[in-house]
Structures are given as C-alpha cells and as structure tokens.
Design a protein around this motif. Sequence first.
Motif, PDB file in Angstrom:
ATOM      1  N   ALA A  94      63.857  28.614  43.033  1.00  0.00           N
ATOM      2  CA  ALA A  94      64.924  28.855  43.593  1.00  0.00           C
ATOM      3  C   ALA A  94      65.683  29.338  43.470  1.00  0.00           C
ATOM      4  N   LEU A  95      65.956  30.626  42.872  1.00  0.00           N
ATOM      5  CA  LEU A  95      66.881  31.769  42.911  1.00  0.00           C
ATOM      6  C   LEU A  95      66.305  32.322  44.275  1.00  0.00           C
ATOM      7  N   ALA A  96      64.410  32.382  44.861  1.00  0.00           N
ATOM      8  CA  ALA A  96      64.521  32.940  46.315  1.00  0.00           C
ATOM      9  C   ALA A  96      64.772  32.262  47.039  1.00  0.00           C
ATOM     10  N   GLN A  97      64.515  31.151  46.851  1.00  0.00           N
ATOM     11  CA  GLN A  97      65.775  30.217  48.810  1.00  0.00           C
ATOM     12  C   GLN A  97      67.173  29.972  48.077  1.00  0.00           C
ATOM     13  N   ALA A  98      67.426  30.456  48.110  1.00  0.00           N
ATOM     14  CA  ALA A  98      69.124  30.992  47.267  1.00  0.00           C
ATOM     15  C   ALA A  98      69.275  32.103  48.098  1.00  0.00           C
ATOM     16  N   THR A  99      68.492  33.188  47.397  1.00  0.00           N
ATOM     17  CA  THR A  99      68.503  33.990  48.449  1.00  0.00           C
ATOM     18  C   THR A  99      68.773  34.075  49.934  1.00  0.00           C
ATOM     19  N   ALA A 104      71.714  35.468  54.985  1.00  0.00           N
ATOM     20  CA  ALA A 104      71.932  34.162  56.219  1.00  0.00           C
ATOM     21  C   ALA A 104      72.821  33.841  56.876  1.00  0.00           C
ATOM     22  N   GLY A 105      74.411  34.653  55.109  1.00  0.00           N
ATOM     23  CA  GLY A 105      75.554  34.210  55.619  1.00  0.00           C
ATOM     24  C   GLY A 105      76.290  33.212  54.847  1.00  0.00           C
TER      25      GLY A 105
END
Length: 368
Positions: A94-99, A104-105
């Motif tokens: 979840a953290l990796a996806q959010a990052t 990307a902005g």
Amino acid sequence: MFNNFQALADRQLSGATLTRQDALAVLTSSDDMMLDLVAAAARLRRAHFANTVKVNYLVNLKSGLCPEDCTYCSQRLGSAAQILKYTWIKPEEALAQATTGIKAGASRVCLVASGKGPTDRDVDRVAGMVEGLKEQHPGVEVCACLGILKEGQAEKLKACGVDAYNHNLNTSEEMYKEICSTHEFADRVRTVEHAKAAGLSPCSGLIVGMGESDEDLIDAIFALRDLGSDSIPVNFLMPFEGTPLEGTWLLTPARCLRILATVRFACPDVEIRMAGGREMHLRTLQPLALNIANSLFLGDYLTSEGQPGQDDLAMIADAGFTVLGSQPDNDSSAPAATSHDMPDAETRPGAPLTIRRRGAGTEFAANA
C-alpha cells in the motif's frame, strides 16, 4: 431566471444559492451555448481555485469480493466482470503504491477497500497503513473510502491521520432503490455525517449515466450541497460487462460538461473532481472540462485502467493549468497543445473499457 450564463455566474459569485429552475436551465442548455456555459462556470472555478488542478491517486486495498448488489459496480455481489480480485494487500505494498502516485504529483492519496463497511480490525489495519504513509510523506492528504462506518470508526480514522472520508451518494434518494437493495440512501448520508462530525473532510459525489432523469440529478446535486461535501467526485458510468448496466451508453461529452457545470454552479467553492469514466465519456473534451472541474484522479481507477499518468499531467499543462503543490513551469519553449476534431454528439461508446491488470494486487508497476 437568469438572462445568460455570465449573469448566473455574477449571481453565484455574489453568494446566491442556485435554484432548481436555474439548475435545470444549465442542465438542459443547448450545444450551441456550450462554450458560453463553460466560460461562465470557469469564472467560478478560477475565483476559488485559480489555475490549479488537484491530483488524487487511488490505491485499491481490497478488490472485488463485495457482498453489496450495487448495479453499477464491477465488484458487486454476483458480478461476472473479469476484474482483479484480492483480499487486503500488505501495508508495504500500500505504501509503495501510494508513493508512486505522490512522486507523480498527487497531493491526496485515496485508500479504498470494497465491502459494505469495515470491521474494527479493518480500521486498525488501515490506521497502520496511514501512520506509515504519513511518516514517509507528512505533507500528503489521505482520504479513506471503506464503506458504511459504525460508531467510533470515523473518530479512530481521524486519530490515525486520515484527513478525509469518501462515501458517494451516487444518485438521488428516489432513484437509489433502483440501483441497490442491500443498503439505503440514508445509510450513505449517515456515514458522511458521521465522518464530518469526527472532523474528517466529507468527500461525496455522483455516478451519472445510469438512466437518471434531470430531476434525479438535481436532487442528488442539491443533496450533496446540503450535506456540505468539501469534495465532489463526478463519476461517469463505466458499463462493465458482467454487471446489470453493461451496454449502458447514455452520455455524450456535451452532456458530461453540462453535468459538471451544474455541480459547479450549485457548489461554486467546492472541489469538483472529474473522476472514473472521464476518458471514455468526455473523450477529447477532457481539457475543456478542466475549466469547470479542478480535480482529477491520476492514472488508473479501482478496477479499470485510465489513460497513462503522464498523459494526464501533459493534458493539465497543455490546457494552461498547474498541478496543485507543484512548482510553476516557466519554460516558454514547451510545445503548444494541438487541437483535435471534436467527436460527434451522438450517444455511442468512446474509449474501450480496459480491466486493470497493474498496480495494487499485481506484480506490475502502477500507472502514474
């Protein structure tokens, strides 16, 4: 009744409340008045949000496997849509996806899980994800979307660092019983009110193109206004194969613009997001829609793919807007956006609906 759209904009800028008669006039205006309508709505948008676009990023924490029977949803009970189905992803994913979205902005990450509502254990699970996310990205906003909340859950989400809670009304109270039998419109209103009372920013919006009447649309928009929603995502029906609404194509790009404009005139100072389905229904008019809406989701949605994230960012820049929180780009050597022929106004499918096969719940990189 207003004389023209600029006069209506003048009234709204002075603090007037949009009437049903005026809302119906906006919603049923003719195509030859489209640019006048957009220009008037753009005055309200720029008065409150200047030339910024808020970029939001979705992370689907749990996909499919929902016991609810909402007719529009690919994750519904009995859905034959060939979507990704998985239970809760791990906190590190979840953290990796959010990052990915933040880099990307995106200034807001939306953590979403399918189901009628979370258990207390689910809330604890999300709380841990949010704490980890805030630790690494303290400036990012987090919006949770977990379904109908029980007593005390909104307060716990607030305490762990969640900033906003999304729970869409979707349509009018009158029409709601036609799209769902496993919960009621009042359940959704109550959840938004609980979130608001707990200090969470209320995010609640619409799904349009399900066969609703103009009166249904106005009822829903005014209900959102009365509810005090800070953020209104406007979703355009994605008619997944394997759902009761498959093959439902009732929207044109012009109709979508009129709906967005009606929301803007009703709620001049509220974040309006052109959300799921914008690519297939607004099509080449997406940049024009940015003159009304001031927010979008970057890249993919919960169970379907959006246009490439870099195309979203290029569209924002080409239309003369800047991403909220980004540094202004003063490079005058950048190429100007090219114009395209506008699509026919007839009702027909636009861009194909592509099932999401990347990002959360898969081994492939996210679209951002």
